[in-house]
Design an enzyme around this catalytic site. Structure first.
Site, PDB file in Angstrom:
ATOM      1  N   ARG A  25       0.805  -1.215   0.000  1.00  0.00           N
ATOM      2  CA  ARG A  25       0.000   0.000   0.000  1.00  0.00           C
ATOM      3  C   ARG A  25       0.839   1.266   0.000  1.00  0.00           C
ATOM      4  NH1 ARG A  25      -4.923  -1.546   4.226  1.00  0.00           N
ATOM      5  NH2 ARG A  25      -5.953  -3.059   2.851  1.00  0.00           N
ATOM      6  N   HIS A  79      -0.164 -10.778  10.696  1.00  0.00           N
ATOM      7  CA  HIS A  79       0.039 -12.108  10.112  1.00  0.00           C
ATOM      8  C   HIS A  79      -1.229 -12.963  10.112  1.00  0.00           C
ATOM      9  CE1 HIS A  79       4.713 -12.162  10.641  1.00  0.00           C
ATOM     10  NE2 HIS A  79       4.283 -11.211   9.837  1.00  0.00           N
ATOM     11  N   LYS A 109       8.461 -14.801  10.399  1.00  0.00           N
ATOM     12  CA  LYS A 109       8.273 -15.082  11.828  1.00  0.00           C
ATOM     13  C   LYS A 109       7.705 -13.855  12.541  1.00  0.00           C
ATOM     14  CE  LYS A 109      11.772 -12.399  13.187  1.00  0.00           C
ATOM     15  NZ  LYS A 109      11.624 -11.223  14.079  1.00  0.00           N
ATOM     16  N   ASP A 134      10.140  -9.718  18.426  1.00  0.00           N
ATOM     17  CA  ASP A 134      11.023  -9.366  17.315  1.00  0.00           C
ATOM     18  C   ASP A 134      12.230 -10.285  17.200  1.00  0.00           C
ATOM     19  OD1 ASP A 134      12.239  -7.881  15.229  1.00  0.00           O
ATOM     20  OD2 ASP A 134      13.355  -6.686  16.683  1.00  0.00           O
TER      21      ASP A 134
END
Length: 369
Positions: free
Chosen positions: A59, A101, A119, A190
């Site tokens: 986007r 996700h 991940k 993270d």
């Protein structure tokens, strides 16, 4: 071995996979997200003969323009539906923030697309379970992007463990730190998935307890530093330190075994693995006092295995393509991704309870060879 899921169900041939011969055309792939990791994924998809880059979903206009400069003729879409409705897209590769996700992967699986998602697989265990079940029902490959299990250095250590060179594993320490990129999901979400994927891949057993403390400096509820202690089913323990507040980049793990110790330093490109024939032994049978112990220090050779250079991400995408073509289970499989999210869930719960240990039900993390 595969964690956190019914292995028999994962291993059986899926019902709706594409049937392709050896000379079949490459799989059509769309990349979703072109931020930090998306450019690496797009480059590898474009370079591999097994895959064909069909589209980007992004986007952000500036990112879309950067993609268009590199991959002329490949369309840039700003809505996911355009990609999911495209019959030339067999699979999507998702490189968006973790909080997105679950929604993106769920829509892709419902549209009949195979999915490789960076991940972690999801941000909660319930969401991860839902995605794994949906992929299984639809006969689709769902692969979390735990790239480190394709690292030649990581696989060298795994071979040393499997061959008994290290002996029984007493404990593992890991430090993953840098002056890092601040993200709203926190440092555990993270950075810790990298260490968890390596540990689960090396030790081949589930985690049964997690205790985690964390420090939030700049924004309450967003830890920049965390300390995780995990206990595995065999009793082996592991300690992970992750931080965005460090003066230099550190990527180091140490495995202490009954025979040898191994140091894995991911920042040492030339010699990432060192095997130390060092340790200590107690001699004597059931001594009555400490003074009766005979302590022996062992100092032997240091071996530096040769590691052939190869890009793990390329191997990961090849494995993804192979799984889609054959119906096999990829090395970085959905069950591994699910187990990692279960551990992350427990870590977050432990942080909220000031470091209190959180037990994980081993029945939900079945292991099979």
């Amino acid at each position: 071995m595969y964690f956190g899921w019914d292995v028999a169900e994962l291993a059986r041939p899926p019902r709706k996979r594409f049937a392709r011969s050896a000379d079949a055309p490459p799989l059509g792939v769309a990349v979703v997200g072109y931020g930090y990791w998306g450019p690496n994924l797009a480059r590898n998809v474009a370079e591999l003969p097994e895959l064909s880059l069909q589209a980007l979903c992004e986007r952000d206009e500036m990112r879309g323009a950067a993609f268009a400069q590199k991959f002329a003729g490949v369309p840039v879409r700003n809505e996911l539906d355009y990609v999911l409705d495209d019959p030339d897209v067999d699979a999507v590769v998702v490189a968006t923030p973790p909080a997105t996700h679950h929604a993106i992967v769920k829509r892709a699986l419902q549209a009949g697309k195979h999915v490789l998602v960076e991940k972690p697989l999801a941000t909660t265990a319930d969401d991860a379970y839902e995605l794994v079940e949906l992929a299984e029902r639809n006969g689709l490959v769902l692969m979390p992007g735990h790239t480190f299990v394709y690292s030649p250095a990581v696989n060298t250590v795994r071979a040393l463990l499997s061959d008994g060179v290290i002996g029984d594993v007493y404990f593992v320490t890991s430090a993953r730190m840098n002056l890092g990129k601040y993200q709203r999901d926190g440092v555990v979400c993270d950075l810790a998935p990298h260490d968890l994927s390596i540990l689960l891949y090396w030790l081949d057993e589930p985690v049964v307890q997690v205790a985690t403390t964390a420090c939030s400096v700049f924004q309450e509820g967003v830890p920049e530093t965390a300390f995780m202690t995990m206990t595995f089913a065999s009793g082996t323990t592991a300690n992970i330190q992750v931080s965005w507040l460090a003066p230099r980049k550190v990527r180091q793990m140490v495995v202490v075994g009954s025979k040898r110790m191994v140091q894995y330093d991911d920042t040492a490109s030339d010699e990432p693995i060192r095997v130390y024939d060092r340790g200590m032994d107690f001699e004597g049978n059931a001594p009555a006092s400490f003074g009766e112990y005979q302590l022996t220090y062992r100092t032997g050779d240091v071996v530096i295995p040769r590691i052939d250079p190869v890009e793990p991400l390329s191997l990961e995408l090849q494995d993804f393509a192979h799984a889609v073509r054959t119906g096999g289970v990829p090395r970085s499989n959905a069950a591994l991704g699910l187990e990692i999210v279960r551990v992350l869930d427990a870590a977050e719960a432990s942080i909220l309870r000031n470091g209190a240990p959180i037990s994980l039900d081993p029945a939900r993390a079945r292991v099979a060879a």
